[in-house]
Design a protein around this motif. Structure first.
Motif, short mmCIF file in Angstrom:
data_model
loop_
_atom_site.label_atom_id
_atom_site.label_comp_id
_atom_site.label_asym_id
_atom_site.label_seq_id
_atom_site.Cartn_x
_atom_site.Cartn_y
_atom_site.Cartn_z
N SER A 186 0.82 -1.21 0.00
CA SER A 186 0.00 0.00 0.00
C SER A 186 0.86 1.26 0.00
N VAL A 191 -1.38 2.41 -4.46
CA VAL A 191 -2.70 2.81 -4.00
C VAL A 191 -3.43 3.60 -5.08
N ARG A 192 -2.70 4.51 -5.72
CA ARG A 192 -3.33 5.32 -6.77
C ARG A 192 -3.76 4.46 -7.96
N TYR A 195 -7.06 2.84 -6.74
CA TYR A 195 -8.17 3.78 -6.65
C TYR A 195 -8.68 4.16 -8.04
N TYR A 219 -3.94 -6.14 -0.89
CA TYR A 219 -2.50 -5.92 -1.06
C TYR A 219 -1.77 -7.21 -0.68
N HIS A 364 -3.95 9.05 -1.69
CA HIS A 364 -3.63 7.70 -1.23
C HIS A 364 -3.84 7.52 0.26
N VAL A 368 -9.90 3.09 0.58
CA VAL A 368 -10.56 2.84 -0.70
C VAL A 368 -12.07 2.81 -0.54
#
Length: 382
Positions: A186, A191-192, A195, A219, A364, A368
């Protein structure tokens, strides 16, 4: 006469040995993050940019592979490159952030390009105490943290959320409604990606009648191939998941193997076009690593100046984020593995993303589950 011949022979031999012993300088150096330049991912994409620019402009170049994945060995490899004549050192990945912070002032005449990161001295963001900005060397006050970008550093980031958005959009438009996302760790870039993937799937579903999407989201805590990753991916596939987006470096190969073992299952690759890795890779959420390194080198060479000691003078460091508007991210232009999603459809959505007409959340630090995606049901494993 014999003495003359012998003397000439000795002289020629000496010159030959001297020539063999001459140290060759390599003006551009690339240091890998332990992996190889054939990793079909970050190292390879960056290396291809170095190789293309250097070959076109007749500049010597070489890559260096550290012994271990550690800041200490990254610094050692960078210094070997400099000793071998490097005026520009390319470092692919956020793992080099501490190393570049250590060398940027020590070697002011050398230009450093770092991808997916910027120099700093923070060694453990995870140890940050509530309300504190950073932690370094046990300091939880944040007072000793330093994020200064040296005058000789070119820091490059990418809008991963846009690339992930395009991948999620394409998957749903292709007809997939049961998706999966497996991130390596993560860290912000991963993360981006995730998302964006969720939001792209939601955006596509909102344009379609009666379509809702389910996304399993997890993850792996690893960027390396592992039998456990293959087993996990296989369990997702057998339980109904149709396509998995793997933003996890080499771990993606384990997911590809799982897909190959079950009919009708697919993978979305990451960073570079991974189509050649498996016939189950339907597309890839790419960062244009090759072109960004090429362009950075071109900018450096076209703007550099020298002082009287033939040292490169740089006026200021910079950090840029490359997005769709400058061609910094995207999907491969080969849509042959899609049956419904076309290049024409891609061109339309890419133009919307590039124009900024679609809002894509990229913070981030948000969970989520906080994303507003009414057409998506998230199954999140923390």
């Amino acid at each position: 006469m014999k003495k003359v011949v012998v003397a000439l022979f000795v002289a020629v031999l000496a010159l030959g040995l001297a020539a063999c012993g001459q140290k060759k300088d390599y003006e551009i150096g690339l240091v890998t993050d332990v992996g190889t330049i054939n990793d079909k991912s970050f190292n390879q994409g960056a290396w291809e940019g170095v190789e293309q620019y250097a070959e076109e402009h007749k500049i010597s170049y070489k890559y260096y592979q550290p012994d271990t994945k550690s800041t200490e060995d990254y610094v050692k490899s960078i210094e070997v490159a400099i000793k071998n004549g490097a005026k520009i050192v390319v470092t692919p990945g956020f793992l080099f952030e501490n190393a570049i912070w250590l060398v940027q002032d020590k070697y002011p005449a050398v230009k450093f390009i770092i991808l997916d990161g910027a120099p700093h001295n923070v060694t453990d963001f995870g140890a940050i105490a509530p309300g504190d900005e950073t932690t370094i060397d046990g300091d939880t006050t944040g007072k000793n943290a330093n994020f200064e970008i040296g005058a000789n550093v070119y820091s490059i980031f990418y809008s991963e959320e846009q690339s992930g958005f395009l991948a999620g959009y394409a998957a749903v438009k292709e007809g997939f409604t049961k998706l999966g996302f497996m991130g390596g760790m993560s860290v912000p870039a991963v993360v981006r990606f995730g998302y964006g993937f969720v939001q792209g799937a939601n955006y596509a579903a909102s344009q379609m009648t009666g379509v809702t999407v389910t996304i399993k989201y997890e993850y792996l805590n690893s960027f390396a191939p592992d039998a456990a990753h293959q087993t996990k991916a296989a369990s997702w596939y057998t339980s109904g998941t149709e396509v998995i987006f793997v933003a996890a470096g080499g771990a993606g190969n384990s997911v590809m193997k799982a897909a190959e073992g079950i009919a009708g299952k697919y993978v979305i690759g990451v960073d570079v076009d991974q189509k050649a890795e498996s016939d189950r890779v339907i597309t890839s959420a790419m960062k244009e690593l090759k072109s960004s390194v090429y362009n950075a080198l071109d900018e450096i060479y076209n703007n550099r100046q020298y002082n009287s000691n033939n040292q490169v003078i740089t006026t200021n460091g910079k950090s840029v984020t490359l997005d769709a508007s400058v061609g910094g991210i995207g999907l491969p232009q080969d849509f042959s593995r899609f049956s419904k999603f076309t290049k024409a459809m891609y061109d339309v959505i890419f133009a919307e993303v590039a124009a900024g007409s679609i809002t894509i959340v990229n913070d981030h630090k948000l969970p989520v589950t906080s994303l507003v995606v009414p057409k998506v049901t998230l199954d999140v494993t923390e």
